[in-house]
Design an enzyme around this catalytic site. Structure first.
Site, PDB file in Angstrom:
ATOM      1  CE  LYS A 152      14.215  -1.634  38.491  1.00 13.61           C
ATOM      2  NZ  LYS A 152      14.272  -0.153  38.547  1.00 13.61           N
ATOM      3  CG  HIS A 290      -8.538 -15.586  -8.072  1.00 13.44           C
ATOM      4  ND1 HIS A 290      -7.726 -16.348  -7.278  1.00 13.44           N
ATOM      5  CD2 HIS A 290      -8.998 -16.413  -9.046  1.00 13.44           C
ATOM      6  CE1 HIS A 290      -7.670 -17.580  -7.764  1.00 13.44           C
ATOM      7  NE2 HIS A 290      -8.434 -17.650  -8.822  1.00 13.44           N
TER       8      HIS A 290
END
Length: 535
Positions: A152, A290
């Site tokens: 910060k 698949h």
């Protein structure tokens, strides 16, 4: 609630900040001694805590203990050591403001221009298999507080959360100090670091470790790191990557022993193959194309090489579809099984392990991808699926470990109860059916699939597809359906093909018609009371 309001005209510009005082408190001590040497050479005072301070002193560095600044000893087994105004005022003071500088002087607190902190190894502890309090103790409190405070205050403080940042910081200090742009970049990394850390902690709680049994989390956070960028996704125009979830023990953590790079579709098919094969407790093989099985089988009784036997029986179900498929085995792959694959084009094979001779045989097939599962591989307890704007979470669909005992409670609605070996066959078909995309029909003989119908938009078409693929093998087989038959036409297709026993959940409003068709043909039919849709 809004933070304090300060007149922006009071700020004094500050770009390059010389580093006179640094706070070092790290769990990962990689590169720490070298970096401390650079700080000493630059005349930087080092303040440190616990193990970091001890290591530095052991190697001849002068260190100021945090306790001498706070006037308070480390306490509660180290849980409290840096949570003190004497530390945090020095991290948060914005020295662009004359009033902050004045307050520090009045309080007798010196500022820090550099903070080096990395956090307790929480994710690593979870990944090690630890649980309960052992994990809780790795939730860092003081570390994230210092990181966030320093980030910060990037206008005044440089924050390093990784040894990767040390060289550039050391170079900046030697040249007179860190720049505002450099400190802002370090702050961004720091906030990303604490955010990832908090996600890991939240995910551990949300996974159910501290939740009441059966409760789903109110908030769900999933943390994952990119392992690799893939060539493309399902199709060539789609971007794709593989990510490893924190604490994961699945296919993303498997080791590739040989072959081409894995593709997006390869990963999908391998995961489906594992779903199919790991429901089976005896040596088994599944072949996937698949994301659907084209063959699942367990080894023949008394087979000399169970894995080779299981593979051949799975392959015989649908040799045409098996071309270019993905194979999963639930036991170590043997040389004989590897030899089975010599003339069969296969994309991927995955297993818990491989005989050295099998790996030698696979080297003749350079493009074959060979994956070894992690030693701690296990099926996921939950399924997560993205939908537009959100995601779905559900318990993973699993069979109980005592499925054989559960099967004794299936409701016999037609025909005679089969002999024990035929019940084994029915249970196998029921398990195999769970791995097939809905609508799913599986025909089986001697615990090997002989015909599979999958992914159709009505169940009767799935029945026709399973019978067509089985051909003459349909006669005398057993059938499993993942959900109830809405009409008698589906079972009739199976009955006409010679199926002699059917297992299905039941629950249709036309169950009586379905059962009547089975009774008319003297075909055994069981209701399980539980379906296994797989969309």
């Amino acid at each position: 609630m809004a933070g304090p309001q300060i007149d922006p005209t009071l700020y004094r510009p500050r770009d390059v900040v010389p580093v006179r005082r640094a706070l070092l408190s790290v769990s990962d001590k990689t590169g720490l001694l070298e970096f401390a040497g650079a700080l000493r050479d630059a005349g930087v005072e080092v303040v440190s805590t616990g193990g970091s301070a001890a290591l530095l002193r052991e190697h001849g560095f002068e260190v100021t203990d945090v306790a001498s600044i706070t006037g308070f000893p480390e306490s509660l087994d180290g849980r409290v050591k840096t949570l003190h105004p004497g530390v945090h005022a020095g991290l948060l003071a914005d020295l662009r403001l004359a009033d902050h500088e004045r307050q520090l002087d009045e309080l007798g607190i010196q500022p820090f221009e550099l903070v080096v902190v990395n956090l307790y190894p929480f994710a690593e502890t979870v990944a090690s298999g630890a649980a309960g309090d052992a994990v809780v103790e790795q939730i860092d409190i003081g570390g994230p507080a210092m990181v966030r405070a320093s980030a910060k205050n990037f206008a005044n403080v440089a924050i390093a959360v990784s040894p990767d940042s040390y060289p550039a910081i050391a170079e900046a200090i030697a040249q007179g100090g860190t720049t505002l742009a450099h400190r802002k970049e370090l702050a961004a990394r720091a906030f990303a670091h604490t955010a990832a850390y908090d996600r890991a902690v939240a995910t551990w709680f949300a996974d159910g470790t501290l939740l009441d049994e059966g409760e789903l989390p109110q908030h769900l956070t999933i943390k994952a790191e990119r392992l690799a960028t893939l060539r493309y996704g399902e199709n060539a125009h789609q971007r794709a990557a593989i990510y490893s979830r924190t604490g994961g023990h699945g296919i993303a953590q498997a080791t590739q022993l040989q072959g081409k790079e894995m593709s997006y579709n390869n990963y999908v098919d391998v995961d489906a193959a594992l779903r199919a094969v790991y429901d089976l407790v005896t040596p088994a093989v599944a072949i996937i194309k698949h994301a659907n099985p084209c063959g699942i089988a367990i080894a023949a009784p008394n087979a000399l090489d169970p894995m080779a036997s299981a593979h051949l029986r799975a392959h015989e179900c649908d040799p045409v579809s098996a071309f270019g498929g993905v194979i999963a085995a639930n036991r170590t792959v043997t040389l004989k099984m590897a030899e089975n694959l010599r003339d069969i084009f296969t994309e991927v094979i995955v297993a818990p392990d491989f005989e050295p001779e099998a790996l030698e045989a696979f080297r003749l097939k350079k493009n074959l991808r060979v994956l070894r599962l992690p030693a701690d591989w296990r099926q996921e307890p939950m399924d997560v699926r993205l939908v537009s704007g959100g995601l779905l979470l559900q318990d993973a669909d699993r069979f109980p470990p005592d499925i054989e005992s559960v099967a004794t409670n299936w409701e016999l609605v037609s025909g005679e109860r089969p002999a024990p070996d035929e019940m084994v066959n029915l249970i196998f078909a029921w398990k195999a059916c769970r791995a097939v995309k809905s609508n799913a029909i599986v025909l089986a003989k001697n615990s090997a699939t002989v015909g599979i119908g999958m992914g159709q938009v009505n169940r009767v078409d799935s029945c026709r597809l399973a019978v067509e693929r089985a051909g003459d093998r349909a006669a005398g087989s057993v059938a499993a359906s993942d959900a109830f038959f809405p009409f008698a036409d589906g079972p009739q297709v199976l009955i006409d093909a010679g199926v002699r026993a059917i297992v299905q959940p039941g629950g249709s409003v036309r169950d009586e018609e379905v059962v009547a068709a089975a009774r008319a043909a003297n075909v055994t039919m069981f209701f399980t009371g539980e379906r296994h849709f797989f969309h």
